[in-house]
Design a protein around this motif. Structure first.
Motif, PDB file in Angstrom:
ATOM      1  N   ALA A   2     -30.855 -23.446  38.023  1.00 35.31           N
ATOM      2  CA  ALA A   2     -31.682 -23.596  36.817  1.00 35.31           C
ATOM      3  C   ALA A   2     -33.141 -23.296  37.162  1.00 35.31           C
ATOM      4  O   ALA A   2     -33.535 -23.357  38.319  1.00 35.31           O
ATOM      5  N   PHE A   3     -33.921 -22.958  36.137  1.00 35.66           N
ATOM      6  CA  PHE A   3     -35.337 -22.638  36.368  1.00 35.66           C
ATOM      7  C   PHE A   3     -36.064 -23.790  37.060  1.00 35.66           C
ATOM      8  O   PHE A   3     -36.883 -23.577  37.940  1.00 35.66           O
ATOM      9  N   ARG A   4     -35.717 -25.045  36.644  1.00 32.56           N
ATOM     10  CA  ARG A   4     -36.428 -26.216  37.207  1.00 32.56           C
ATOM     11  C   ARG A   4     -36.279 -26.292  38.720  1.00 32.56           C
ATOM     12  O   ARG A   4     -37.207 -26.650  39.418  1.00 32.56           O
ATOM     13  N   ASN A  20     -35.856 -19.055  25.083  1.00 34.01           N
ATOM     14  CA  ASN A  20     -34.386 -19.108  25.212  1.00 34.01           C
ATOM     15  C   ASN A  20     -33.848 -18.345  26.423  1.00 34.01           C
ATOM     16  O   ASN A  20     -32.776 -17.760  26.358  1.00 34.01           O
ATOM     17  N   PHE A  21     -34.597 -18.337  27.509  1.00 35.87           N
ATOM     18  CA  PHE A  21     -34.057 -17.779  28.756  1.00 35.87           C
ATOM     19  C   PHE A  21     -33.110 -18.837  29.319  1.00 35.87           C
ATOM     20  O   PHE A  21     -33.539 -19.929  29.657  1.00 35.87           O
ATOM     21  N   GLU A  22     -31.838 -18.496  29.412  1.00 34.77           N
ATOM     22  CA  GLU A  22     -30.873 -19.528  29.814  1.00 34.77           C
ATOM     23  C   GLU A  22     -30.917 -19.836  31.300  1.00 34.77           C
ATOM     24  O   GLU A  22     -30.933 -20.983  31.720  1.00 34.77           O
ATOM     25  N   PRO A  24     -32.250 -18.118  35.405  1.00 36.24           N
ATOM     26  CA  PRO A  24     -33.095 -17.104  36.033  1.00 36.24           C
ATOM     27  C   PRO A  24     -32.333 -15.820  36.292  1.00 36.24           C
ATOM     28  O   PRO A  24     -31.139 -15.863  36.623  1.00 36.24           O
ATOM     29  N   PHE A  25     -33.017 -14.687  36.132  1.00 35.39           N
ATOM     30  CA  PHE A  25     -32.440 -13.423  36.561  1.00 35.39           C
ATOM     31  C   PHE A  25     -32.462 -13.408  38.091  1.00 35.39           C
ATOM     32  O   PHE A  25     -33.219 -14.158  38.724  1.00 35.39           O
ATOM     33  N   GLU A  26     -31.668 -12.476  38.639  1.00 41.25           N
ATOM     34  CA  GLU A  26     -31.520 -12.422  40.097  1.00 41.25           C
ATOM     35  C   GLU A  26     -32.865 -12.330  40.836  1.00 41.25           C
ATOM     36  O   GLU A  26     -33.112 -13.044  41.811  1.00 41.25           O
ATOM     37  N   LEU A 300     -41.764   0.023  30.554  1.00 42.61           N
ATOM     38  CA  LEU A 300     -41.814  -0.592  29.232  1.00 42.61           C
ATOM     39  C   LEU A 300     -40.539  -1.339  28.884  1.00 42.61           C
ATOM     40  O   LEU A 300     -39.448  -0.891  29.177  1.00 42.61           O
ATOM     41  N   ASP A 301     -40.744  -2.475  28.269  1.00 45.23           N
ATOM     42  CA  ASP A 301     -39.598  -3.267  27.848  1.00 45.23           C
ATOM     43  C   ASP A 301     -39.464  -3.138  26.331  1.00 45.23           C
ATOM     44  O   ASP A 301     -40.152  -3.811  25.582  1.00 45.23           O
ATOM     45  N   ILE A 302     -38.610  -2.218  25.905  1.00 42.89           N
ATOM     46  CA  ILE A 302     -38.426  -2.012  24.472  1.00 42.89           C
ATOM     47  C   ILE A 302     -37.051  -2.558  24.133  1.00 42.89           C
ATOM     48  O   ILE A 302     -36.054  -2.115  24.711  1.00 42.89           O
ATOM     49  N   LYS A 303     -37.040  -3.490  23.215  1.00 39.44           N
ATOM     50  CA  LYS A 303     -35.752  -4.114  22.905  1.00 39.44           C
ATOM     51  C   LYS A 303     -34.932  -3.224  21.975  1.00 39.44           C
ATOM     52  O   LYS A 303     -35.471  -2.586  21.092  1.00 39.44           O
ATOM     53  N   GLY A 304     -33.623  -3.203  22.202  1.00 45.07           N
ATOM     54  CA  GLY A 304     -32.729  -2.532  21.267  1.00 45.07           C
ATOM     55  C   GLY A 304     -32.569  -1.039  21.462  1.00 45.07           C
ATOM     56  O   GLY A 304     -32.207  -0.336  20.521  1.00 45.07           O
ATOM     57  N   ALA A 328     -29.191  -0.760  27.717  1.00 39.73           N
ATOM     58  CA  ALA A 328     -28.259  -1.767  28.265  1.00 39.73           C
ATOM     59  C   ALA A 328     -29.020  -2.920  28.899  1.00 39.73           C
ATOM     60  O   ALA A 328     -28.717  -3.348  30.000  1.00 39.73           O
ATOM     61  N   ARG A 329     -30.016  -3.404  28.183  1.00 38.55           N
ATOM     62  CA  ARG A 329     -30.810  -4.512  28.723  1.00 38.55           C
ATOM     63  C   ARG A 329     -30.385  -5.822  28.091  1.00 38.55           C
ATOM     64  O   ARG A 329     -29.853  -5.839  26.994  1.00 38.55           O
ATOM     65  N   ALA A 330     -30.638  -6.865  28.803  1.00 39.77           N
ATOM     66  CA  ALA A 330     -30.380  -8.224  28.314  1.00 39.77           C
ATOM     67  C   ALA A 330     -29.001  -8.354  27.675  1.00 39.77           C
ATOM     68  O   ALA A 330     -28.855  -8.869  26.567  1.00 39.77           O
TER      69      ALA A 330
HETATM   70  P1  AMP Z   1     -39.550  -7.667  32.759  1.00 38.53           P
HETATM   71  O1  AMP Z   1     -38.715  -7.002  33.810  1.00 38.53           O
HETATM   72  O2  AMP Z   1     -40.421  -8.713  33.324  1.00 38.53           O
HETATM   73  O3  AMP Z   1     -40.288  -6.665  31.917  1.00 38.53           O
HETATM   74  O4  AMP Z   1     -38.549  -8.435  31.776  1.00 38.53           O
HETATM   75  C1  AMP Z   1     -37.601  -7.780  30.983  1.00 38.53           C
HETATM   76  C2  AMP Z   1     -37.188  -8.584  29.779  1.00 38.53           C
HETATM   77  O5  AMP Z   1     -36.341  -9.652  30.157  1.00 38.53           O
HETATM   78  C3  AMP Z   1     -38.362  -9.212  29.030  1.00 38.53           C
HETATM   79  O6  AMP Z   1     -38.142  -9.007  27.649  1.00 38.53           O
HETATM   80  C4  AMP Z   1     -38.281 -10.677  29.359  1.00 38.53           C
HETATM   81  O7  AMP Z   1     -38.778 -11.452  28.297  1.00 38.53           O
HETATM   82  C5  AMP Z   1     -36.796 -10.876  29.566  1.00 38.53           C
HETATM   83  N1  AMP Z   1     -36.472 -11.928  30.532  1.00 38.53           N
HETATM   84  C6  AMP Z   1     -37.119 -12.221  31.681  1.00 38.53           C
HETATM   85  N2  AMP Z   1     -36.490 -13.192  32.337  1.00 38.53           N
HETATM   86  C7  AMP Z   1     -35.418 -13.555  31.594  1.00 38.53           C
HETATM   87  C8  AMP Z   1     -34.357 -14.505  31.766  1.00 38.53           C
HETATM   88  N3  AMP Z   1     -34.294 -15.280  32.823  1.00 38.53           N
HETATM   89  N4  AMP Z   1     -33.417 -14.581  30.792  1.00 38.53           N
HETATM   90  C9  AMP Z   1     -33.474 -13.781  29.710  1.00 38.53           C
HETATM   91  N5  AMP Z   1     -34.425 -12.847  29.500  1.00 38.53           N
HETATM   92  C10 AMP Z   1     -35.398 -12.727  30.431  1.00 38.53           C
END
Ligand code: AMP
Length: 438
Positions: A2-4, A20-22, A24-26, A300-304, A328-330
């Protein structure tokens, strides 16, 4: 995990929960413990891996609201600067740290004003160095230096600026280096300026089960027709079409527009404000297809984004990886489609050599061969009328300023005298009318 458990400050955890980040990413799981421990870190992680939070958590951990620059984040492009600064503002909102963003191509006055009480500065190397030289930026209180997308910064020729900036930082700072690829130049830079760096890497930030990569073997003369067919028939959300050069973007954008396909176009030749507006329109899904050079792929982080087309194949697999990383993000699904003609053969072979990439050949669909030229020549441009200039305006998100830039405009279309006598005035009024209508 967990993040904590990573030791992140409670105020940042609150933001993470709001986002709502559930979990941590790797890259966050691997890098944050070292970052919070004050170690120098080299992280091999690309865009979309969640690296902003990985270094952001560290910055927020040791910076206080002091109105002195304690953290500096160097990024290769203005768009990425805006994006990273936006994330830093969000992550630090309960710590009340002030983040400011600086880059070239825009006025200095507002940036200089904002720098006066900033705790965190995010910016591109050129403008940052300029401010350091003019003593507008003072780095003597700096605690953390982040080199984000380091490979891109070096590719773009920023190495000397970056080194000069590093030399202006205090020696007892923490240095965090993020890079999608670790080249010998990156290793050299790290050896020179980092102290016992911890190395972390994430395999791939694109989930292969969510990303389908395939290619079409297509005749160069039919490439455009195939692209137009796919754009019209693929069920997509946001689409990015990558071209090799600015000129290619201009041409493909024009041709798609002439096929009645609504598109936006962006490349590094556009003024900064226009680039920002175009990206905003794309992100807000006003227009869902963006024709672009690699500039738009950087960080760039472009959603969708559901579809990435490689209209031209890049000559290195790292550029291919940067491009396909837009989709293919998130956890979402995505397709990366390469249109490979014999012109692209050599580049594509390079990409196929990368063992991590699995790109399948797809059978060509039935598609209509459009009878339009493959090249828009300047001579053709001369003859197109006002109607088409209006159209060009719409391609580029309605930002062509015919009034003030009359000189430049005439030059580029090589019809100086005629334009000067008649068209210039007409465009002037035309532009204003159109402007109002928008
Ligand atoms: P970044 O690589 O920092 O540009 O992050 C890519 C995207 O992933 C951004 O939209 C973040 O808000 C989102 N993000 C970062 N960490 C998490 C996480 N642990 N869970 C879900 N989404 C995340």
């Amino acid at each position: 995990m967990a993040f904590r458990n990573l030791g992140i400050k409670e105020e940042v955890i609150k933001v993470i929960e709001e986002e709502n980040f559930e979990k941590p990413f790797e890259i966050q799981e691997k890098a944050i413990p070292f970052v919070l421990d004050g170690k120098d870190v080299i992280a091999q992680a690309a865009t979309g891996s969640g690296k902003t939070l990985a270094f952001g958590a560290g910055i927020i951990h040791i910076c206080k609201r002091e109105e002195k620059i304690q953290a500096l984040v160097l990024v290769p492009t203005r768009e990425l600067a805006e994006q990273v600064a936006g994330s830093m503002k969000k992550f630090s909102k309960y710590n009340f740290l002030k983040t400011t963003v600086v880059y070239g191509g825009v006025g200095m006055a507002a940036q200089i004003k904002n720098l006066k009480n900033a705790d965190i500065v995010v910016g591109t190397p050129g403008r940052i160095l300029d401010y350091i030289t003019r003593r507008i930026i003072d780095l003597k209180f700096l605690k953390v230096l982040v080199l984000d997308e380091s490979d891109r910064m070096l590719d773009m020729g920023f190495i000397r600026d970056v080194e000069r900036i590093i030399k202006a930082c205090p020696i007892n700072r923490q240095t965090l280096m993020f890079s999608a690829t670790i080249s010998p130049e990156i290793t050299h830079l790290a050896k020179k300026y980092m102290i016992n760096p911890m190395k972390v890497s994430v395999e791939s930030y694109v989930d292969p089960s969510n990303l389908r990569q395939f290619f079409y073997d297509v005749n160069e003369r039919e490439k455009f027709s195939l692209l137009a067919h796919l754009l019209k028939n693929e069920d997509s959300e946001l689409t990015m079409v990558f071209c090799a050069t600015r000129r290619r973007v201009d041409i493909i954008a024009k041709k798609l527009d002439s096929q009645g396909i609504d598109i936006l176009a962006i490349h590094g030749g556009f003024p900064q404000n226009r680039r920002l507006r175009i990206m905003e329109e794309f992100q807000n899904k006003k227009i869902r297809i963006l024709v672009c050079t690699d500039v738009a792929a950087r960080g760039l982080d472009i959603k969708g984004v559901s579809h990435v087309y490689n209209y031209d194949i890049p000559n290195e697999s790292k550029d291919y990886i940067h491009r396909i990383g837009r989709t293919a993000r998130a956890g979402e699904k995505g397709k990366a489609i390469s249109l490979v003609s014999n012109r692209d053969g050599k580049n594509f072979e390079n990409i196929l050599r990368n063992p991590k990439l699995s790109i399948k050949k797809e059978t060509l669909p039935e598609f209509e061969r459009l009878s339009i030229e493959t090249k828009v020549h300047d001579s053709h441009r001369k003859s197109v009328g006002r109607r088409n200039f209006r159209r060009e305006r719409s391609i580029y998100g309605g930002r062509v300023n015919f009034g003030r830039r009359k000189g430049r405009f005439n030059r580029s279309y090589g019809n100086h005298n005629r334009d000067k006598r008649t068209l210039g005035r007409k465009y002037d009024s035309g532009r204003r009318d159109n402007w109002k209508r928008r």
